[in-house]
Motif scaffolding. Structure first.
Motif, PDB file in Angstrom:
ATOM      1  N   TRP A  59       0.873  -1.175   0.000  1.00 54.65           N
ATOM      2  CA  TRP A  59       0.000   0.000   0.000  1.00 54.65           C
ATOM      3  C   TRP A  59       0.904   1.218   0.000  1.00 54.65           C
ATOM      4  O   TRP A  59       1.512   1.561   1.006  1.00 54.65           O
ATOM      5  CB  TRP A  59      -0.916  -0.018   1.232  1.00 54.65           C
ATOM      6  CG  TRP A  59      -1.981   1.033   1.220  1.00 54.65           C
ATOM      7  CD1 TRP A  59      -2.974   1.202   0.304  1.00 54.65           C
ATOM      8  CD2 TRP A  59      -2.152   2.066   2.190  1.00 54.65           C
ATOM      9  NE1 TRP A  59      -3.766   2.279   0.641  1.00 54.65           N
ATOM     10  CE2 TRP A  59      -3.287   2.828   1.803  1.00 54.65           C
ATOM     11  CE3 TRP A  59      -1.480   2.423   3.354  1.00 54.65           C
ATOM     12  CZ2 TRP A  59      -3.743   3.920   2.521  1.00 54.65           C
ATOM     13  CZ3 TRP A  59      -1.934   3.514   4.082  1.00 54.65           C
ATOM     14  CH2 TRP A  59      -3.053   4.247   3.666  1.00 54.65           C
ATOM     15  N   ARG A  65      -1.905  -1.891   4.431  1.00 53.83           N
ATOM     16  CA  ARG A  65      -2.507  -0.842   5.241  1.00 53.83           C
ATOM     17  C   ARG A  65      -2.095  -0.980   6.701  1.00 53.83           C
ATOM     18  O   ARG A  65      -1.764  -2.066   7.162  1.00 53.83           O
ATOM     19  CB  ARG A  65      -4.033  -0.877   5.105  1.00 53.83           C
ATOM     20  CG  ARG A  65      -4.496  -0.550   3.694  1.00 53.83           C
ATOM     21  CD  ARG A  65      -6.010  -0.579   3.571  1.00 53.83           C
ATOM     22  NE  ARG A  65      -6.406  -0.234   2.201  1.00 53.83           N
ATOM     23  CZ  ARG A  65      -6.597   0.991   1.764  1.00 53.83           C
ATOM     24  NH1 ARG A  65      -6.435   2.020   2.592  1.00 53.83           N
ATOM     25  NH2 ARG A  65      -6.953   1.224   0.517  1.00 53.83           N
ATOM     26  N   ASP A  66      -2.169   0.121   7.423  1.00 51.02           N
ATOM     27  CA  ASP A  66      -1.756   0.103   8.827  1.00 51.02           C
ATOM     28  C   ASP A  66      -2.465  -0.994   9.601  1.00 51.02           C
ATOM     29  O   ASP A  66      -1.842  -1.736  10.375  1.00 51.02           O
ATOM     30  CB  ASP A  66      -2.051   1.447   9.486  1.00 51.02           C
ATOM     31  CG  ASP A  66      -1.232   2.595   8.919  1.00 51.02           C
ATOM     32  OD1 ASP A  66      -0.298   2.334   8.135  1.00 51.02           O
ATOM     33  OD2 ASP A  66      -1.521   3.748   9.278  1.00 51.02           O
TER      34      ASP A  66
END
Length: 318
Positions: A59, A65-66
Protein backbone atom coordinates in the motif's frame (compact mmCIF):
# COMPACT_ATOMS: atom_id res chain seq x y z
CA UNK A 1 32.96 3.09 36.06
CA UNK A 2 29.36 4.18 35.47
CA UNK A 3 26.91 1.55 36.73
CA UNK A 4 23.36 2.74 36.32
CA UNK A 5 21.36 -0.43 35.74
CA UNK A 6 17.95 0.27 37.27
CA UNK A 7 15.61 -1.28 34.68
CA UNK A 8 13.67 -4.53 34.93
CA UNK A 9 14.09 -6.69 31.84
CA UNK A 10 11.63 -9.30 30.61
CA UNK A 11 13.38 -12.10 28.71
CA UNK A 12 11.66 -14.56 26.41
CA UNK A 13 12.37 -18.30 26.43
CA UNK A 14 15.13 -19.25 24.02
CA UNK A 15 14.05 -21.03 20.86
CA UNK A 16 14.41 -24.77 20.42
CA UNK A 17 14.12 -26.99 17.33
CA UNK A 18 10.46 -27.51 16.55
CA UNK A 19 9.39 -24.05 17.74
CA UNK A 20 7.18 -21.92 15.50
CA UNK A 21 8.31 -18.48 14.34
CA UNK A 22 6.20 -15.95 12.46
CA UNK A 23 7.49 -13.66 9.70
CA UNK A 24 5.69 -10.31 9.42
CA UNK A 25 6.05 -7.05 7.48
CA UNK A 26 5.46 -4.08 9.83
CA UNK A 27 7.09 -1.52 7.53
CA UNK A 28 7.98 -1.72 3.81
CA UNK A 29 7.28 -4.71 1.53
CA UNK A 30 9.93 -7.43 1.01
CA UNK A 31 10.80 -9.51 -2.02
CA UNK A 32 9.34 -12.97 -2.34
CA UNK A 33 12.77 -14.38 -3.19
CA UNK A 34 14.36 -12.88 -0.09
CA UNK A 35 11.63 -14.17 2.21
CA UNK A 36 11.86 -17.63 0.63
CA UNK A 37 15.59 -17.66 1.44
CA UNK A 38 14.84 -16.49 4.98
CA UNK A 39 12.34 -19.31 5.45
CA UNK A 40 14.92 -21.78 4.16
CA UNK A 41 17.54 -20.52 6.60
CA UNK A 42 15.27 -20.59 9.65
CA UNK A 43 13.96 -24.02 8.70
CA UNK A 44 17.53 -25.34 8.55
CA UNK A 45 17.79 -24.60 12.30
CA UNK A 46 14.84 -26.89 12.98
CA UNK A 47 12.33 -24.07 13.36
CA UNK A 48 8.82 -24.16 11.90
CA UNK A 49 8.29 -20.99 9.90
CA UNK A 50 4.98 -19.27 9.20
CA UNK A 51 4.16 -16.17 7.16
CA UNK A 52 1.80 -13.46 8.34
CA UNK A 53 -1.29 -13.08 6.21
CA UNK A 54 -0.22 -9.68 4.84
CA UNK A 55 3.53 -10.23 4.43
CA UNK A 56 3.49 -9.45 0.70
CA UNK A 57 0.82 -6.75 0.67
CA UNK A 58 1.70 -3.32 -0.65
CA UNK A 59 0.00 0.00 0.00
CA UNK A 60 2.04 2.90 -1.30
CA UNK A 61 5.54 2.44 0.08
CA UNK A 62 4.32 0.27 2.95
CA UNK A 63 3.62 -3.45 3.28
CA UNK A 64 -0.14 -3.10 3.36
CA UNK A 65 -2.51 -0.84 5.24
CA UNK A 66 -1.76 0.10 8.83
CA UNK A 67 -4.56 -2.06 10.21
CA UNK A 68 -3.31 -5.11 8.30
CA UNK A 69 0.33 -4.71 9.29
CA UNK A 70 -0.53 -4.35 12.97
CA UNK A 71 -3.02 -7.23 12.68
CA UNK A 72 -0.21 -9.54 11.60
CA UNK A 73 1.99 -8.35 14.46
CA UNK A 74 -0.70 -8.73 17.10
CA UNK A 75 -1.77 -12.11 15.73
CA UNK A 76 1.81 -13.32 16.22
CA UNK A 77 2.08 -11.72 19.66
CA UNK A 78 -1.18 -13.36 20.78
CA UNK A 79 -0.49 -16.85 19.44
CA UNK A 80 0.94 -18.90 22.31
CA UNK A 81 2.57 -21.30 19.86
CA UNK A 82 4.62 -18.59 18.14
CA UNK A 83 7.95 -18.27 19.93
CA UNK A 84 9.59 -15.42 17.94
CA UNK A 85 8.51 -12.72 15.49
CA UNK A 86 10.86 -11.70 12.68
CA UNK A 87 10.38 -8.65 10.47
CA UNK A 88 10.97 -8.87 6.74
CA UNK A 89 12.17 -5.29 6.25
CA UNK A 90 12.56 -1.85 7.68
CA UNK A 91 11.95 1.13 5.43
CA UNK A 92 8.83 3.10 6.34
CA UNK A 93 5.65 2.58 8.31
CA UNK A 94 6.41 0.94 11.66
CA UNK A 95 6.08 4.35 13.34
CA UNK A 96 2.43 4.47 12.22
CA UNK A 97 1.37 1.39 14.19
CA UNK A 98 3.28 1.57 17.49
CA UNK A 99 0.24 2.80 19.43
CA UNK A 100 -1.82 -0.25 18.44
CA UNK A 101 0.49 -3.05 19.57
CA UNK A 102 -1.03 -5.74 21.81
CA UNK A 103 1.29 -5.20 24.75
CA UNK A 104 -0.93 -7.24 27.10
CA UNK A 105 -0.33 -10.31 24.94
CA UNK A 106 3.43 -9.89 25.28
CA UNK A 107 3.16 -9.39 29.03
CA UNK A 108 1.34 -12.73 29.26
CA UNK A 109 3.63 -14.51 26.81
CA UNK A 110 6.97 -12.78 26.04
CA UNK A 111 8.62 -13.52 22.71
CA UNK A 112 11.46 -11.70 20.92
CA UNK A 113 11.00 -9.39 17.95
CA UNK A 114 13.85 -9.29 15.41
CA UNK A 115 14.67 -6.43 13.05
CA UNK A 116 16.41 -3.05 12.79
CA UNK A 117 16.13 0.31 11.02
CA UNK A 118 12.43 1.33 11.05
CA UNK A 119 11.75 -1.61 13.41
CA UNK A 120 13.55 0.48 16.04
CA UNK A 121 10.16 2.14 16.64
CA UNK A 122 8.76 -1.22 17.74
CA UNK A 123 11.79 -2.12 19.87
CA UNK A 124 11.45 1.15 21.75
CA UNK A 125 7.72 0.64 22.28
CA UNK A 126 8.14 -2.90 23.62
CA UNK A 127 10.83 -1.80 26.05
CA UNK A 128 8.91 1.28 27.20
CA UNK A 129 5.60 -0.49 27.77
CA UNK A 130 6.54 -3.92 29.11
CA UNK A 131 10.34 -4.07 29.49
CA UNK A 132 10.63 -6.73 26.79
CA UNK A 133 14.09 -7.52 25.48
CA UNK A 134 14.26 -7.74 21.70
CA UNK A 135 16.87 -8.23 18.98
CA UNK A 136 18.48 -5.66 16.68
CA UNK A 137 19.22 -8.15 13.92
CA UNK A 138 18.92 -9.01 10.23
CA UNK A 139 15.63 -9.31 8.42
CA UNK A 140 13.84 -12.42 7.19
CA UNK A 141 14.09 -10.88 3.70
CA UNK A 142 17.42 -12.66 3.56
CA UNK A 143 20.35 -11.98 1.26
CA UNK A 144 23.35 -14.29 1.52
CA UNK A 145 25.52 -11.67 -0.17
CA UNK A 146 24.49 -8.93 2.28
CA UNK A 147 24.18 -10.93 5.48
CA UNK A 148 26.28 -14.05 4.99
CA UNK A 149 27.16 -17.02 7.22
CA UNK A 150 28.49 -14.96 10.13
CA UNK A 151 25.26 -12.96 10.35
CA UNK A 152 23.20 -16.14 10.14
CA UNK A 153 25.14 -17.76 12.97
CA UNK A 154 24.92 -14.63 15.10
CA UNK A 155 21.13 -14.57 14.69
CA UNK A 156 20.83 -18.28 15.45
CA UNK A 157 22.87 -17.93 18.64
CA UNK A 158 20.91 -14.88 19.77
CA UNK A 159 17.62 -16.74 19.36
CA UNK A 160 18.60 -20.26 20.42
CA UNK A 161 21.34 -19.86 23.07
CA UNK A 162 21.84 -17.79 26.19
CA UNK A 163 25.37 -16.71 25.27
CA UNK A 164 26.22 -13.03 25.76
CA UNK A 165 26.97 -11.02 22.62
CA UNK A 166 30.32 -9.24 22.30
CA UNK A 167 30.86 -6.63 19.58
CA UNK A 168 34.39 -5.34 18.99
CA UNK A 169 35.26 -1.85 17.78
CA UNK A 170 36.27 -1.68 14.12
CA UNK A 171 38.79 1.11 13.58
CA UNK A 172 37.67 1.36 9.96
CA UNK A 173 34.21 2.63 10.88
CA UNK A 174 33.45 6.31 10.41
CA UNK A 175 32.73 6.92 14.10
CA UNK A 176 35.65 4.92 15.48
CA UNK A 177 37.60 8.05 16.45
CA UNK A 178 34.83 9.18 18.80
CA UNK A 179 35.75 7.97 22.27
CA UNK A 180 35.19 9.23 25.78
CA UNK A 181 37.28 6.94 27.92
CA UNK A 182 35.75 4.76 30.59
CA UNK A 183 33.47 1.82 31.24
CA UNK A 184 29.73 1.86 31.79
CA UNK A 185 27.07 -0.73 32.59
CA UNK A 186 23.37 -0.26 31.99
CA UNK A 187 20.48 -1.48 29.89
CA UNK A 188 21.15 -1.16 26.16
CA UNK A 189 18.41 0.83 24.39
CA UNK A 190 18.28 2.34 20.94
CA UNK A 191 18.96 1.55 17.31
CA UNK A 192 18.38 3.81 14.34
CA UNK A 193 19.01 7.49 15.14
CA UNK A 194 16.22 8.80 12.93
CA UNK A 195 13.69 6.47 14.57
CA UNK A 196 14.84 7.46 18.06
CA UNK A 197 14.55 11.14 17.15
CA UNK A 198 11.04 10.57 15.77
CA UNK A 199 9.92 8.92 19.02
CA UNK A 200 11.23 11.76 21.21
CA UNK A 201 8.22 13.30 22.92
CA UNK A 202 5.96 10.45 21.77
CA UNK A 203 6.97 6.87 22.50
CA UNK A 204 10.58 7.14 23.61
CA UNK A 205 11.17 5.26 26.88
CA UNK A 206 13.14 6.71 29.74
CA UNK A 207 16.86 6.50 29.03
CA UNK A 208 17.88 7.08 32.64
CA UNK A 209 20.41 4.44 33.58
CA UNK A 210 20.72 3.23 29.97
CA UNK A 211 23.48 2.83 27.43
CA UNK A 212 22.21 4.39 24.19
CA UNK A 213 23.05 2.54 20.98
CA UNK A 214 22.99 4.71 17.86
CA UNK A 215 23.43 3.93 14.16
CA UNK A 216 22.51 5.86 11.03
CA UNK A 217 21.56 4.95 7.47
CA UNK A 218 22.90 6.40 4.25
CA UNK A 219 21.29 9.31 2.46
CA UNK A 220 21.55 12.22 4.88
CA UNK A 221 24.26 14.74 5.60
CA UNK A 222 26.10 15.97 8.66
CA UNK A 223 23.42 18.53 9.36
CA UNK A 224 20.73 15.88 9.68
CA UNK A 225 22.78 13.93 12.23
CA UNK A 226 23.41 17.20 14.08
CA UNK A 227 19.68 18.03 14.07
CA UNK A 228 18.73 14.61 15.40
CA UNK A 229 21.25 14.67 18.24
CA UNK A 230 20.39 18.27 19.09
CA UNK A 231 16.68 17.45 19.20
CA UNK A 232 17.34 14.57 21.60
CA UNK A 233 19.45 16.87 23.75
CA UNK A 234 16.84 19.63 23.83
CA UNK A 235 14.02 17.26 24.81
CA UNK A 236 16.05 16.18 27.83
CA UNK A 237 15.83 12.48 27.04
CA UNK A 238 19.62 12.06 27.13
CA UNK A 239 19.81 13.13 30.76
CA UNK A 240 20.78 10.27 33.07
CA UNK A 241 22.46 8.16 30.38
CA UNK A 242 25.27 5.87 31.53
CA UNK A 243 27.05 5.68 28.20
CA UNK A 244 26.78 5.76 24.41
CA UNK A 245 27.62 2.96 21.97
CA UNK A 246 28.04 4.16 18.38
CA UNK A 247 27.37 1.80 15.50
CA UNK A 248 27.72 2.54 11.82
CA UNK A 249 27.17 5.97 10.31
CA UNK A 250 27.14 5.07 6.65
CA UNK A 251 27.84 7.41 3.77
CA UNK A 252 30.45 9.41 5.65
CA UNK A 253 34.18 9.24 5.03
CA UNK A 254 36.12 8.02 8.06
CA UNK A 255 38.85 10.61 8.04
CA UNK A 256 38.22 13.47 5.63
CA UNK A 257 36.22 16.47 6.68
CA UNK A 258 34.24 18.48 4.17
CA UNK A 259 36.05 21.73 3.28
CA UNK A 260 32.69 23.30 2.42
CA UNK A 261 31.54 22.53 5.98
CA UNK A 262 34.49 24.05 7.80
CA UNK A 263 36.48 20.85 7.54
CA UNK A 264 34.11 18.86 9.75
CA UNK A 265 33.33 15.18 9.24
CA UNK A 266 30.94 12.84 11.01
CA UNK A 267 33.36 12.24 13.90
CA UNK A 268 33.42 15.98 14.62
CA UNK A 269 29.62 16.17 14.79
CA UNK A 270 29.36 13.11 17.03
CA UNK A 271 32.15 14.31 19.27
CA UNK A 272 30.69 17.79 19.60
CA UNK A 273 27.19 16.57 20.47
CA UNK A 274 28.05 13.58 22.69
CA UNK A 275 31.16 14.40 24.71
CA UNK A 276 29.24 17.08 26.62
CA UNK A 277 27.07 14.33 28.15
CA UNK A 278 29.96 13.43 30.46
CA UNK A 279 29.59 9.66 30.03
CA UNK A 280 31.77 7.03 28.33
CA UNK A 281 31.33 6.88 24.55
CA UNK A 282 32.51 3.94 22.44
CA UNK A 283 32.58 4.56 18.69
CA UNK A 284 33.27 2.26 15.76
CA UNK A 285 30.97 -0.72 16.40
CA UNK A 286 30.29 -2.58 13.13
CA UNK A 287 26.52 -2.70 13.61
CA UNK A 288 23.80 -0.92 11.69
CA UNK A 289 22.87 -0.70 8.02
CA UNK A 290 26.14 -2.14 6.72
CA UNK A 291 26.79 -5.63 5.36
CA UNK A 292 27.15 -8.72 7.56
CA UNK A 293 25.23 -7.30 10.53
CA UNK A 294 25.54 -8.84 13.98
CA UNK A 295 22.51 -9.48 16.17
CA UNK A 296 22.47 -7.34 19.32
CA UNK A 297 20.05 -7.77 22.23
CA UNK A 298 18.20 -4.60 23.24
CA UNK A 299 16.71 -4.10 26.68
CA UNK A 300 19.25 -6.22 28.54
CA UNK A 301 22.26 -5.27 30.63
CA UNK A 302 25.31 -4.25 28.64
CA UNK A 303 28.81 -2.97 29.32
CA UNK A 304 30.97 -0.74 27.15
CA UNK A 305 34.71 -0.75 27.78
CA UNK A 306 36.57 1.82 25.72
CA UNK A 307 40.01 0.46 26.66
CA UNK A 308 39.10 -2.97 25.32
CA UNK A 309 36.94 -1.53 22.55
CA UNK A 310 34.03 -3.83 23.36
CA UNK A 311 30.28 -3.79 23.83
CA UNK A 312 29.15 -6.84 25.81
CA UNK A 313 25.40 -7.49 25.97
CA UNK A 314 23.49 -10.07 27.96
CA UNK A 315 21.06 -12.30 26.01
CA UNK A 316 17.48 -11.35 25.20
CA UNK A 317 16.38 -14.95 25.82
CA UNK A 318 16.66 -17.20 28.85
Amino acid sequence: MNNCDSHQTVQSPRLRPGDRVRIVSPASPPSREGVARGVELLTSWGLRVELGEHVFDQWGYMAGRDEDRVLDLNSAFGDAGVRAVIATRGGKGAYRIVDDLDIDALRRDPKPLVGFSDITHLHLALWARCGLASLHGPFANWSDEWSGPASAEALRRALMTTDPVIIHRDTGQAGAAVTVEGTATGVLVGGNLDAIRTEAGAGLPSLEGAILFLEHQRGTGLGEVDRALTQLTRTGVLEGLCGVALGQFLGFDQDAGDPTLGGWGIADVLRDRLTRLGVPVLGGLPAGHGPHPPTIPLGTQATIDTAEGTLTVQPAVA
